[in-house]
Motif scaffolding. Structure first.
Motif, mmCIF file in Angstrom:
data_model
loop_
_atom_site.group_PDB
_atom_site.id
_atom_site.type_symbol
_atom_site.label_atom_id
_atom_site.label_comp_id
_atom_site.label_asym_id
_atom_site.label_seq_id
_atom_site.Cartn_x
_atom_site.Cartn_y
_atom_site.Cartn_z
ATOM 1 N N TRP A 48 62.325 -20.544 -6.069
ATOM 2 C CA TRP A 48 61.762 -21.703 -5.373
ATOM 3 C C TRP A 48 62.229 -21.684 -3.915
ATOM 4 N N VAL A 49 61.332 -22.010 -3.031
ATOM 5 C CA VAL A 49 61.627 -21.965 -1.601
ATOM 6 C C VAL A 49 62.520 -23.146 -1.213
ATOM 7 N N LYS A 50 63.678 -22.835 -0.670
ATOM 8 C CA LYS A 50 64.569 -23.878 -0.151
ATOM 9 C C LYS A 50 64.107 -24.292 1.244
ATOM 10 N N THR A 51 63.880 -23.305 2.090
ATOM 11 C CA THR A 51 63.293 -23.553 3.412
ATOM 12 C C THR A 51 62.361 -22.388 3.721
ATOM 13 N N GLY A 52 61.321 -22.673 4.480
ATOM 14 C CA GLY A 52 60.394 -21.628 4.910
ATOM 15 C C GLY A 52 59.965 -21.890 6.340
ATOM 16 N N ARG A 53 59.807 -20.820 7.107
ATOM 17 C CA ARG A 53 59.399 -21.013 8.503
ATOM 18 C C ARG A 53 58.549 -19.831 8.944
ATOM 19 N N GLU A 54 57.474 -20.149 9.622
ATOM 20 C CA GLU A 54 56.630 -19.097 10.185
ATOM 21 C C GLU A 54 57.231 -18.644 11.511
ATOM 22 N N GLN A 55 57.113 -17.364 11.779
ATOM 23 C CA GLN A 55 57.660 -16.776 13.005
ATOM 24 C C GLN A 55 56.606 -15.851 13.635
ATOM 25 N N GLY A 56 56.915 -15.363 14.850
ATOM 26 C CA GLY A 56 56.028 -14.407 15.506
ATOM 27 C C GLY A 56 54.615 -14.915 15.656
ATOM 28 N N LYS A 57 54.507 -16.189 16.062
ATOM 29 C CA LYS A 57 53.195 -16.828 16.237
ATOM 30 C C LYS A 57 52.329 -16.726 14.974
ATOM 31 N N GLY A 58 53.002 -16.939 13.850
ATOM 32 C CA GLY A 58 52.261 -16.967 12.591
ATOM 33 C C GLY A 58 51.964 -15.614 12.000
ATOM 34 N N SER A 59 52.641 -14.563 12.509
ATOM 35 C CA SER A 59 52.380 -13.221 11.968
ATOM 36 C C SER A 59 53.221 -12.912 10.737
ATOM 37 N N PHE A 60 54.317 -13.634 10.560
ATOM 38 C CA PHE A 60 55.143 -13.448 9.346
ATOM 39 C C PHE A 60 55.940 -14.729 9.101
ATOM 40 N N ALA A 61 56.566 -14.799 7.935
ATOM 41 C CA ALA A 61 57.362 -15.985 7.577
ATOM 42 C C ALA A 61 58.645 -15.550 6.888
ATOM 43 N N PHE A 62 59.716 -16.334 7.135
ATOM 44 C CA PHE A 62 60.970 -16.171 6.406
ATOM 45 C C PHE A 62 61.046 -17.264 5.333
ATOM 46 N N LEU A 63 61.370 -16.866 4.121
ATOM 47 C CA LEU A 63 61.583 -17.820 3.028
ATOM 48 C C LEU A 63 63.012 -17.686 2.540
ATOM 49 N N GLU A 64 63.693 -18.814 2.355
ATOM 50 C CA GLU A 64 65.003 -18.820 1.698
ATOM 51 C C GLU A 64 64.738 -19.132 0.232
ATOM 52 N N LEU A 65 64.927 -18.127 -0.614
ATOM 53 C CA LEU A 65 64.509 -18.234 -2.016
ATOM 54 C C LEU A 65 65.720 -18.375 -2.933
ATOM 55 N N ASN A 66 65.627 -19.286 -3.912
ATOM 56 C CA ASN A 66 66.706 -19.486 -4.874
ATOM 57 C C ASN A 66 66.120 -19.544 -6.280
ATOM 58 N N GLN A 75 67.002 -14.071 1.466
ATOM 59 C CA GLN A 75 66.012 -14.152 2.541
ATOM 60 C C GLN A 75 64.850 -13.220 2.221
ATOM 61 N N VAL A 76 63.653 -13.783 2.282
ATOM 62 C CA VAL A 76 62.440 -13.041 1.949
ATOM 63 C C VAL A 76 61.521 -13.063 3.168
ATOM 64 N N LEU A 77 61.000 -11.905 3.560
ATOM 65 C CA LEU A 77 60.107 -11.798 4.701
ATOM 66 C C LEU A 77 58.710 -11.453 4.195
ATOM 67 N N VAL A 78 57.708 -12.271 4.578
ATOM 68 C CA VAL A 78 56.325 -12.056 4.156
ATOM 69 C C VAL A 78 55.443 -11.935 5.392
ATOM 70 N N ASP A 79 54.679 -10.854 5.471
ATOM 71 C CA ASP A 79 53.716 -10.687 6.562
ATOM 72 C C ASP A 79 52.436 -11.445 6.248
ATOM 73 N N ALA A 80 51.797 -11.971 7.285
ATOM 74 C CA ALA A 80 50.537 -12.688 7.102
ATOM 75 C C ALA A 80 49.464 -11.778 6.520
ATOM 76 N N ALA A 81 49.584 -10.461 6.763
ATOM 77 C CA ALA A 81 48.609 -9.521 6.223
ATOM 78 C C ALA A 81 48.735 -9.385 4.707
ATOM 79 N N VAL A 82 49.908 -9.716 4.182
ATOM 80 C CA VAL A 82 50.141 -9.607 2.728
ATOM 81 C C VAL A 82 49.614 -10.833 2.000
ATOM 82 N N HIS A 83 49.827 -12.024 2.610
ATOM 83 C CA HIS A 83 49.406 -13.277 1.956
ATOM 84 C C HIS A 83 49.346 -14.374 3.020
#
Length: 559
Positions: A48-66, A75-83
Motif C-alpha cells: 500500500w502506498v504510504k506517500t506518492g509523488r510525481e517527478q520530472g514534470k510527470g514523467s515518473f513517480a516515486f512511491l513509498e510502498l509498505n 521506494q518504488v520508481l514508476v515511469d509514465a510509459a509503464v503505467h
C-alpha cells in the motif's frame, strides 16, 4: 498404480490450467534486509502506498510502498510509459508491481529501490474520501477507523510485536513441556466470583421470534384444539370400522395414515397453544433458564483457569491462551471488555514453583522481543517511549525482587516523598500507583508480591496457616504495575468448600471443580498474564485499546 498416478497428475494439470497463476511475491522486509546485495534481481512486490509523488514534470513517480512485513518502506520508481501515474500516487492505493531492484544514486538514504517494468494490479483510492491522511492522526482518532488503522506505522508495529509475543508464548511453554489446551469461551461458572460476566442466552431472540409468530398466526384456542381432537376421534372410528369389516390392507393403511396426520395436527396445535410472548418465568418470579439454549445460565468466560485445572490434574503441565470477557463498566486506559489471557497450570507445584515459572516466562518474552522485534521496538522508542528497550533489557536480565504483601504495605506506609491517592493500609488491594512505586522507585526492577489477604483474593487460592492470607502472588513491572497474577490452588476439599460459600457462591456449579479434590487431589499452581498488558509494558503505549486489533469497551464493539 502407475496409471492412477498419471491420471491424477493429468487432472491436477488440467485443473491448474483453469486457475490464475500463483503470485510469487517477495516481502519488502526481505528486500530491505539484504539491501544492495539484491541489486539486479527481478521481483514482484505488493503493498500500500504510504506517500506518492510525481517527478520530472510527470514523467515518473516515486512511491513509498509498505506491505506490513516491517515498519520501513520500499521506494518504488514508476515511469509514465509503464503505467498512468495519477491512479498510483494517492496514499492508501494498493499496487502489485514487477520490477528490477537497483542500487539508488549516491547520497540517498535508500540502499535499494525498485524500478517497475510492469504494473500488475492497482486498488485505487479517492484521496478526498480516504480517512487516513498523510498527516499524523492521534491513536484516539484511529479508534474511529478501526478497520483501517492497521495500515498506520504504529498499529502495524504493534501487530508485529503482538504476533511475536504470541509466538514466544507458545515456544516457551512447548520448550518447558506444557500442553496447549483450548478451554471453553462459554461457561457456567464464575472464576472470579465478582459476577461481572456477559450472559449468553437465546431467551430474548426466542421471545422476539415467538412474538412475531403469534402476530402473524395467533395461538389456537381451546375450541380449535377440541375440534382437532374430534377429527382424531372420527378418523379413529373409521379405522376401527374398516378393521371390523375386514377391509383391504390398502384401505386400512390409508385410513391409519389419515389418523396419524390428525394426531400430528393435534400435537402441533397443543404445542403452539403453549407459546407465550416475553421471557419465561417460574412461579417464584425467577427466569426459567430451563427454556434457554443450554438449559441453565451461561456466560462468556472471565478466565479459562478453572477448566484448564482439569487437564493439569491429569497431564501435569498445561496452558490456555485465549479471549476472556469482563462486563465491567470501566473506561480506564487499562480495561477492556474483551481481552486475551495466557494461563498456565502446573501440577505438583507450590507457590515458589509458580513464581519461578512466571519469572522465567516474562523474561523469555522480553528477550524474544529484543531478538526478533528490534526494528519495531526502535520505532516505539523513537515515537512513544524512549525507555522501552531499556525496560525490556532490565526485566530480561535482572532477577525479580520477592517480598510479602505485609512487607510491601510496610514499605509503602513509610514513603514520605510521595502522597498516594489511595491510602495504604493492610488489607487493601494494592492500586496501580502502589505497584508502580514498588517496582519503579523502591526496587527499580520487577517485584513479585506474595501472600495477600484472603478477603481480597479469589476463593480458589490456598489458605495459608495464618488463616489470614492466601498463597497468591502478583508480578509487578515498571510502566504497568501488575502484569501477572497467580496462586497456589486450594487442594483441600473441605477448605475449598468453605471458601466458595464464604464468597457467597453456590456449590452446585462448582461440583465438578470439587471433584478434582475428591478424586486424586494434587498440589497445583498457576497464573494468568494479561496479554494486552504485556504489549503495553513492551511498547510504552498508554492505552490498552491501542494494543488489541479490535477493542471492545463500554459503548464500543465496532465490526
Amino acid at each position: 498404480m502407475a496409471e492412477d498416478a498419471a491420471a491424477a497428475a493429468m487432472a491436477a494439470a488440467s485443473l491448474s490450467d483453469d486457475l490464475e497463476p500463483a503470485t510469487a511475491r517477495t516481502r519488502i522486509r526481505s528486500i530491505l534486509v539484504d539491501g544492495a546485495a539484491r541489486a539486479g534481481e527481478r521481483v514482484v512486490v505488493g503493498g500500500w502506498v504510504k506517500t506518492g509523488r510525481e517527478q520530472g514534470k510527470g514523467s515518473f513517480a516515486f512511491l513509498e510502498l509498505n506491505d506490513g512485513s516491517c515498519v520501513a518502506n520500499l521506494q518504488v520508481l514508476v515511469d509514465a510509459a509503464v503505467h498512468p501515474l495519477a491512479p498510483l500516487t494517492a496514499t492508501g492505493t494498493s499496487v502489485l508491481v514487477e520490477g528490477e531492484l537497483k542500487k539508488p544514486p549516491e547520497g540517498t538514504k535508500q540502499r535499494v529501490e525498485l524500478r517497475v517494468v510492469r504494473v500488475l494490479e492497482v486498488g485505487e483510492v479517492d484521496p478526498a474520501a480516504y480517512p487516513l491522511p498523510k498527516t499524523k492522526l492521534t491513536l484516539e482518532n484511529l479508534r474511529d477507523v478501526v478497520h483501517l488503522r492497521s495500515r498506520t506505522n504504529t498499529i502495524g508495529a504493534v501487530a508485529r510485536i503482538r504476533h511475536q509475543l504470541a509466538c514466544a508464548t507458545h515456544r516457551f511453554f512447548d520448550e518447558n513441556g506444557f500442553l496447549y489446551v483450548h478451554t471453553p469461551i462459554i461457561t457456567t461458572s464464575d472464576c472470579e466470583g465478582a459476577g461481572e460476566m456477559f450472559q449468553v442466552t437465546t431467551l430474548f431472540s426466542h421471545a422476539e421470534k415467538v412474538e412475531k409468530e403469534l402476530k402473524e398466526s395467533p395461538a389456537p384456542s381451546e375450541s380449535d384444539i377440541q375440534a382437532a381432537r374430534f377429527v382424531v376421534e372420527e378418523k379413529g372410528n373409521v379405522v376401527k370400522k374398516l378393521k371390523t369389516e375386514k377391509a383391504s390392507k390398502q384401505e386400512v393403511t390409508a385410513a391409519v395414515a389419515e389418523l396419524n396426520k390428525a394426531k400430528e395436527n393435534v400435537s402441533k396445535l397443543e404445542e403452539r397453544s403453549k407459546l407465550k410472548p416475553g421471557i419465561p418465568y417460574r412461579d417464584d418470579g425467577t427466569v426459567a433458564y430451563e427454556n434457554d439454549f443450554f438449559k441453565r445460565q451461561a456466560f462468556l468466560t472471565v478466565s479459562g483457569q478453572l477448566q484448564v485445572e482439569t487437564y493439569a490434574c491429569a497431564l501435569s503441565s498445561v496452558y490456555t491462551f485465549g479471549p476472556t470477557f469482563r462486563a465491567e463498566n470501566s473506561h480506564t486506559s487499562r480495561h477492556l471488555a474483551e481481552f486475551w489471557m495466557v494461563e498456565p497450570e502446573l501440577a505438583f507445584a507450590n507457590l515458589q514453583d509458580d513464581m519461578n515459572c512466571a519469572e522465567r516466562y516474562v523474561q523469555y518474552l522480553c528477550k524474544w522481543l529484543l531478538e526478533h522485534c528490534r526494528e519495531d521496538m526502535e520505532f516505539m522508542v523513537k515515537n512513544y517511549d524512549k525507555t522501552a528497550i531499556e525496560r525490556l533489557e532490565l526485566v530480561s536480565s535482572t532477577p525479580f525482587q520477592r517480598i510479602s504483601y505485609t512487607k510491601a504495605v510496610e514499605l509503602l506506609k513509610n514513603v514520605t516523598d510521595k502522597k498516594f491517592e489511595n491510602k495504604v493500609e493492610w488489607g487493601i488491594d494494592l492500586a496501580s500507583e502502589h505497584e508502580r512505586y514498588l517496582t519503579e522507585v523502591i526496587f527499580k526492577k520487577p517485584v513479585i508480591v506474595y501472600n495477600y489477604p484472603k478477603e481480597i483474593k479469589a476463593f480458589y487460592m490456598r489458605l495459608n496457616d495464618d488463616q489470614k492470607t492466601v498463597a497468591a502472588m502478583d508480578v509487578l513491572v515498571p510502566k504497568v504495575g501488575e502484569l501477572v497474577g497467580g496462586s497456589q490452588r486450594e487442594e483441600r476439599l473441605d477448605l475449598l468448600k468453605t471458601r466458595i460459600l464464604d464468597a457467597g457462591l453456590p456449590l452446585e456449579p462448582y461440583e465438578w471443580y470439587l471433584d478434582l479434590r475428591r478424586f486424586g487431589s494434587v498440589k497445583h499452581s498457576g497464573f494468568g498474564l494479561g496479554f494486552e498488558r504485556m504489549i503495553l509494558f513492551a511498547t510504552g503505549l498508554e492505552n490498552i485499546r491501542d494494543v488489541i486489533p479490535f477493542p471492545r469497551y463500554p459503548g464500543r464493539a465496532d465490526l
